[in-house]
Design a protein around this motif. Structure first.
Motif, PDB file in Angstrom:
ATOM      1  N   ASP A   1     -24.144  49.621 -51.634  1.00  0.00           N
ATOM      2  CA  ASP A   1     -23.354  48.549 -51.404  1.00  0.00           C
ATOM      3  C   ASP A   1     -23.357  47.427 -52.274  1.00  0.00           C
ATOM      4  OD1 ASP A   1     -21.460  47.378 -49.378  1.00  0.00           O
ATOM      5  OD2 ASP A   1     -23.242  45.939 -48.996  1.00  0.00           O
ATOM      6  N   PHE A   2     -24.719  47.082 -52.506  1.00  0.00           N
ATOM      7  CA  PHE A   2     -25.053  45.997 -53.542  1.00  0.00           C
ATOM      8  C   PHE A   2     -24.399  46.300 -54.854  1.00  0.00           C
ATOM      9  CE2 PHE A   2     -27.718  43.875 -56.743  1.00  0.00           C
ATOM     10  CZ  PHE A   2     -27.831  42.648 -56.216  1.00  0.00           C
ATOM     11  N   ALA A   3     -24.480  47.440 -55.497  1.00  0.00           N
ATOM     12  CA  ALA A   3     -23.872  47.780 -56.786  1.00  0.00           C
ATOM     13  C   ALA A   3     -22.282  47.653 -56.611  1.00  0.00           C
ATOM     14  CB  ALA A   3     -24.324  49.061 -57.045  1.00  0.00           C
ATOM     15  N   GLY A   4     -21.738  48.037 -55.421  1.00  0.00           N
ATOM     16  CA  GLY A   4     -20.174  47.789 -55.302  1.00  0.00           C
ATOM     17  C   GLY A   4     -19.854  46.261 -55.468  1.00  0.00           C
ATOM     18  N   LYS A   5     -20.641  45.438 -54.669  1.00  0.00           N
ATOM     19  CA  LYS A   5     -20.367  44.244 -54.535  1.00  0.00           C
ATOM     20  C   LYS A   5     -20.653  43.218 -55.872  1.00  0.00           C
ATOM     21  CE  LYS A   5     -20.818  43.819 -49.686  1.00  0.00           C
ATOM     22  NZ  LYS A   5     -21.444  43.319 -48.383  1.00  0.00           N
ATOM     23  N   ARG A   6     -21.659  43.529 -56.335  1.00  0.00           N
ATOM     24  CA  ARG A   6     -22.215  42.912 -57.467  1.00  0.00           C
ATOM     25  C   ARG A   6     -21.765  43.371 -59.043  1.00  0.00           C
ATOM     26  NH1 ARG A   6     -25.694  37.964 -56.881  1.00  0.00           N
ATOM     27  NH2 ARG A   6     -25.813  37.917 -54.459  1.00  0.00           N
ATOM     28  N   TRP A   7     -21.763  44.404 -59.132  1.00  0.00           N
ATOM     29  CA  TRP A   7     -21.286  45.144 -60.466  1.00  0.00           C
ATOM     30  C   TRP A   7     -20.176  45.917 -60.461  1.00  0.00           C
ATOM     31  CZ3 TRP A   7     -26.619  47.550 -59.416  1.00  0.00           C
ATOM     32  CH2 TRP A   7     -27.652  46.575 -59.613  1.00  0.00           C
TER      33      TRP A   7
ATOM     34  N   TYR B   1     -32.263  52.737 -47.841  1.00  0.00           N
ATOM     35  CA  TYR B   1     -32.386  51.957 -49.162  1.00  0.00           C
ATOM     36  C   TYR B   1     -31.414  52.204 -50.045  1.00  0.00           C
ATOM     37  CZ  TYR B   1     -35.215  50.200 -53.065  1.00  0.00           C
ATOM     38  OH  TYR B   1     -35.924  49.227 -54.253  1.00  0.00           O
ATOM     39  N   ALA B   2     -31.196  53.579 -50.318  1.00  0.00           N
ATOM     40  CA  ALA B   2     -30.045  54.145 -51.245  1.00  0.00           C
ATOM     41  C   ALA B   2     -28.702  53.433 -50.780  1.00  0.00           C
ATOM     42  CB  ALA B   2     -30.057  55.405 -51.423  1.00  0.00           C
ATOM     43  N   GLU B   3     -28.483  53.312 -49.367  1.00  0.00           N
ATOM     44  CA  GLU B   3     -27.066  52.967 -49.026  1.00  0.00           C
ATOM     45  C   GLU B   3     -26.872  51.365 -49.297  1.00  0.00           C
ATOM     46  OE1 GLU B   3     -27.061  53.998 -45.030  1.00  0.00           O
ATOM     47  OE2 GLU B   3     -27.351  56.222 -45.442  1.00  0.00           O
ATOM     48  N   ALA B   4     -28.107  50.853 -48.963  1.00  0.00           N
ATOM     49  CA  ALA B   4     -28.078  49.327 -49.203  1.00  0.00           C
ATOM     50  C   ALA B   4     -27.594  48.959 -50.805  1.00  0.00           C
ATOM     51  CB  ALA B   4     -29.277  48.657 -48.821  1.00  0.00           C
ATOM     52  N   LEU B   5     -28.079  50.021 -51.561  1.00  0.00           N
ATOM     53  CA  LEU B   5     -28.424  49.683 -53.093  1.00  0.00           C
ATOM     54  C   LEU B   5     -26.965  50.010 -53.590  1.00  0.00           C
ATOM     55  CD1 LEU B   5     -29.617  49.286 -56.044  1.00  0.00           C
ATOM     56  CD2 LEU B   5     -30.160  51.573 -55.969  1.00  0.00           C
TER      57      LEU B   5
ATOM     58  N   TRP C   1     -19.336  48.608 -59.073  1.00  0.00           N
ATOM     59  CA  TRP C   1     -19.705  50.047 -59.500  1.00  0.00           C
ATOM     60  C   TRP C   1     -19.558  50.816 -58.154  1.00  0.00           C
ATOM     61  CZ3 TRP C   1     -25.064  52.237 -60.116  1.00  0.00           C
ATOM     62  CH2 TRP C   1     -24.812  53.607 -60.714  1.00  0.00           C
ATOM     63  N   ASP C   2     -18.629  51.568 -58.039  1.00  0.00           N
ATOM     64  CA  ASP C   2     -18.703  52.453 -56.655  1.00  0.00           C
ATOM     65  C   ASP C   2     -19.095  53.880 -56.978  1.00  0.00           C
ATOM     66  OD1 ASP C   2     -16.343  53.619 -58.161  1.00  0.00           O
ATOM     67  OD2 ASP C   2     -15.166  53.158 -56.818  1.00  0.00           O
ATOM     68  N   GLY C   3     -19.968  54.101 -58.012  1.00  0.00           N
ATOM     69  CA  GLY C   3     -20.270  55.491 -58.296  1.00  0.00           C
ATOM     70  C   GLY C   3     -21.623  55.716 -58.069  1.00  0.00           C
ATOM     71  N   LEU C   4     -22.381  54.965 -57.435  1.00  0.00           N
ATOM     72  CA  LEU C   4     -23.675  55.156 -56.787  1.00  0.00           C
ATOM     73  C   LEU C   4     -23.616  56.111 -55.730  1.00  0.00           C
ATOM     74  CD1 LEU C   4     -26.709  52.679 -56.769  1.00  0.00           C
ATOM     75  CD2 LEU C   4     -26.571  54.754 -55.437  1.00  0.00           C
ATOM     76  N   ALA C   5     -23.601  57.347 -55.751  1.00  0.00           N
ATOM     77  CA  ALA C   5     -23.702  58.508 -54.726  1.00  0.00           C
ATOM     78  C   ALA C   5     -24.968  58.536 -54.007  1.00  0.00           C
ATOM     79  CB  ALA C   5     -22.895  59.834 -55.357  1.00  0.00           C
ATOM     80  N   VAL C   6     -24.913  58.207 -52.746  1.00  0.00           N
ATOM     81  CA  VAL C   6     -26.364  58.319 -52.118  1.00  0.00           C
ATOM     82  C   VAL C   6     -26.897  59.574 -52.219  1.00  0.00           C
ATOM     83  CG1 VAL C   6     -27.453  58.046 -49.727  1.00  0.00           C
ATOM     84  CG2 VAL C   6     -25.865  56.460 -50.384  1.00  0.00           C
TER      85      VAL C   6
ATOM     86  N   GLY D   1     -42.575  48.636 -47.595  1.00  0.00           N
ATOM     87  CA  GLY D   1     -41.762  48.577 -48.883  1.00  0.00           C
ATOM     88  C   GLY D   1     -40.184  48.771 -49.019  1.00  0.00           C
ATOM     89  N   VAL D   2     -39.997  49.919 -48.469  1.00  0.00           N
ATOM     90  CA  VAL D   2     -38.515  50.478 -48.376  1.00  0.00           C
ATOM     91  C   VAL D   2     -37.841  49.740 -47.609  1.00  0.00           C
ATOM     92  CG1 VAL D   2     -37.039  52.450 -47.616  1.00  0.00           C
ATOM     93  CG2 VAL D   2     -39.111  52.836 -48.997  1.00  0.00           C
ATOM     94  N   LEU D   3     -38.407  49.291 -46.457  1.00  0.00           N
ATOM     95  CA  LEU D   3     -37.612  48.389 -45.432  1.00  0.00           C
ATOM     96  C   LEU D   3     -37.540  46.856 -45.826  1.00  0.00           C
ATOM     97  CD1 LEU D   3     -39.984  49.098 -42.146  1.00  0.00           C
ATOM     98  CD2 LEU D   3     -37.549  49.947 -42.799  1.00  0.00           C
ATOM     99  N   ALA D   4     -38.430  46.426 -46.599  1.00  0.00           N
ATOM    100  CA  ALA D   4     -38.259  45.075 -47.360  1.00  0.00           C
ATOM    101  C   ALA D   4     -37.127  45.251 -48.554  1.00  0.00           C
ATOM    102  CB  ALA D   4     -39.622  44.618 -47.905  1.00  0.00           C
ATOM    103  N   HIS D   5     -37.150  46.037 -49.232  1.00  0.00           N
ATOM    104  CA  HIS D   5     -36.354  46.363 -50.281  1.00  0.00           C
ATOM    105  C   HIS D   5     -34.783  46.406 -49.660  1.00  0.00           C
ATOM    106  CE1 HIS D   5     -39.053  47.278 -53.952  1.00  0.00           C
ATOM    107  NE2 HIS D   5     -39.660  46.728 -53.023  1.00  0.00           N
ATOM    108  N   THR D   6     -34.659  47.221 -48.793  1.00  0.00           N
ATOM    109  CA  THR D   6     -33.507  47.530 -48.105  1.00  0.00           C
ATOM    110  C   THR D   6     -32.974  46.015 -47.295  1.00  0.00           C
ATOM    111  OG1 THR D   6     -34.076  49.578 -47.566  1.00  0.00           O
ATOM    112  CG2 THR D   6     -32.127  48.521 -46.129  1.00  0.00           C
ATOM    113  N   ALA D   7     -33.879  45.447 -46.877  1.00  0.00           N
ATOM    114  CA  ALA D   7     -33.399  44.051 -46.085  1.00  0.00           C
ATOM    115  C   ALA D   7     -32.841  43.178 -47.513  1.00  0.00           C
ATOM    116  CB  ALA D   7     -34.538  43.468 -45.312  1.00  0.00           C
ATOM    117  N   ALA D   8     -33.660  43.211 -48.506  1.00  0.00           N
ATOM    118  CA  ALA D   8     -33.518  42.281 -49.689  1.00  0.00           C
ATOM    119  C   ALA D   8     -31.945  42.544 -50.236  1.00  0.00           C
ATOM    120  CB  ALA D   8     -34.268  42.333 -50.793  1.00  0.00           C
ATOM    121  N   LEU D   9     -31.762  43.605 -50.377  1.00  0.00           N
ATOM    122  CA  LEU D   9     -30.284  44.145 -51.143  1.00  0.00           C
ATOM    123  C   LEU D   9     -29.084  43.747 -50.014  1.00  0.00           C
ATOM    124  CD1 LEU D   9     -31.466  47.415 -52.484  1.00  0.00           C
ATOM    125  CD2 LEU D   9     -30.578  45.510 -53.803  1.00  0.00           C
TER     126      LEU D   9
END
Length: 398
Positions: free
Chosen positions: A80-86, A74-78, A88-93, A278-286
């Motif tokens: 990656d999403f943060a880097g592409k959308r915002w 989940y954190a890894e997907a988030l 921001w490459d500072g979200l350290a897993v 939920g974690v699986l669903a959120h990860t797939a969404a991101l």
């Protein structure tokens, strides 16, 4: 050479479900009120699940993969999403933790940086659970009201920080970003100023960024932890709001570089609370729900314009500024002279359910919050009912 195949066009998710289909739902939005009431209140969206999310849930059920959550996907997907959308490459897993949901994550973050009786600053009017959860954990809610423009009043915030930042207390600031209910997107400059004030007065910042993916065209979300001075902060993010996953509980807590030791003290059992599905669903969404999100955001832009036009025509005394983010509309109904709780009038006389502004704290009286995440037809019907609730003189109040 194989030729490129264009990505399939995603139909606006807000136009895919009929009222009859929606009324079959058993969630809070659709079961709290009688069937003659049109519900445009609580933050549930009238959309089908994004297909990547639905597939992830189907796969988990087919496999019986319904145990306890594990890992950092989940954190890894988030990240990656943060880097592409915002950008921001500072979200350290390694500086993340999964938590049951955003509000329970906020409670856990406040436990890390404050103690019983300590002040927690909020920008009113603000999401009512801020008051409820903070009060129930024996913290003192202190308001720093937004300015008349709906933005953070930095002068007021400094005054409040100056008061709470003295003595032995460990004050915290619960930042809503983007802001609920106004939909304000805080700028990088504003957030950097907030960080500087927090450092000056010894206030720890916990940022609720649950609406971050839901920005209007032309607006840009800025993560609090990405601004200068934000490294001492903690943030909560989730796919819940953007992909309508409130019933699939999960969220991610993220620490800035200077708050890593705080997050490391989070009890291990907190990570057992999120739903594994939920974690699986959120990860797939991101990871795979970006096209669906883009279609949703375009539909929300259309709905903001539609609401503005409808109000101008049928309820011109209602002041409405289309928001930069969220799927919520904050309507100033004070000129209608319906008292502090116009939502009660719209419900009783018009059979349309909106959120009362009163629970949002100082600045909420006379306002209502309307949920735009529905079809244009239901928004049109809601405004028609609101105007009808005022009687034949409504159109004369210009």
């Amino acid at each position: 050479m194989p030729r490129d195949i264009p990505a399939p066009t995603i139909v606006n998710p807000l136009r895919q479900l009929s009222l009859e289909q929606l009324r079959r739902r058993t969630s809070m939005k659709w079961r709290t009120y009688p069937e003659d009431v049109l519900p445009l209140w609580v933050a549930e969206m009238d959309v089908p699940l994004a297909e990547p999310v639905a597939q992830a849930v189907r796969d988990a059920v087919a496999l019986g993969d319904t145990g306890y959550p594990y890992g950092t996907a989940y954190a890894e997907a988030l990240a990656d999403f943060a880097g592409k959308r915002w950008g921001w490459d500072g979200l350290a897993v390694e500086r993340t933790a999964i938590v049951p949901d955003v509000m329970l994550g906020i409670v856990e973050m406040l436990k890390l940086v404050s103690g019983p009786g300590d002040p927690v600053v909020v920008n009113s009017p603000v999401y009512p659970p801020f008051y409820q959860f903070v009060g129930n954990m024996d913290r003192q809610v202190v308001e720093a009201p937004l300015g008349a423009d709906g933005r953070i009043d930095l002068g007021v915030l400094e005054d409040v920080f100056g008061r709470v930042g003295t003595g032995a207390a460990r004050p915290a600031y619960l930042l809503c970003s983007p802001h609920n209910p106004t939909g304000t997107v805080h700028s990088a400059e504003e957030l950097a100023h907030v960080a500087a004030l927090a450092e000056r007065y010894g206030v720890r910042v916990v940022a609720d960024e649950i609406h971050a993916p839901l920005v209007a065209a032309g607006a840009s979300f800025v993560p609090y932890l990405s601004v200068p001075g934000g490294g001492n902060g903690l943030a909560l993010l989730s796919a819940t709001k953007a992909w309508n996953l409130a019933g699939l509980k999960a969220a991610v807590a993220v620490a800035g570089p200077d708050a890593a030791d705080d997050l490391a003290r989070l009890p291990e059992e907190v990570g057992h609370g999120p739903s594994h599905v939920g974690v699986l669903a959120h990860t797939a969404a991101l990871r795979d729900g970006g096209a669906w999100l883009d279609a949703l955001c375009a539909g929300l832009d259309d709905n903001r314009r539609l609401l503005a036009d409808l109000l101008a025509e049928s309820l011109p005394a209602v002041r409405y500024e289309p928001a930069e983010a969220t799927f919520l509309a904050w309507l100033d109904c004070r000129a209608l002279e319906l008292g502090d709780d116009p939502a009660a009038v719209f419900l009783e006389r018009g059979r349309v359910a909106l959120n009362s502004g009163i629970p949002f704290g100082t600045g909420g009286a006379g306002f209502v919050r309307l949920n735009l995440a529905t079809s244009p037809e239901l928004i049109t019907e809601a405004v028609r009912r609101m105007a009808a609730a005022l009687g034949p003189t409504a159109l004369d109040r210009r």
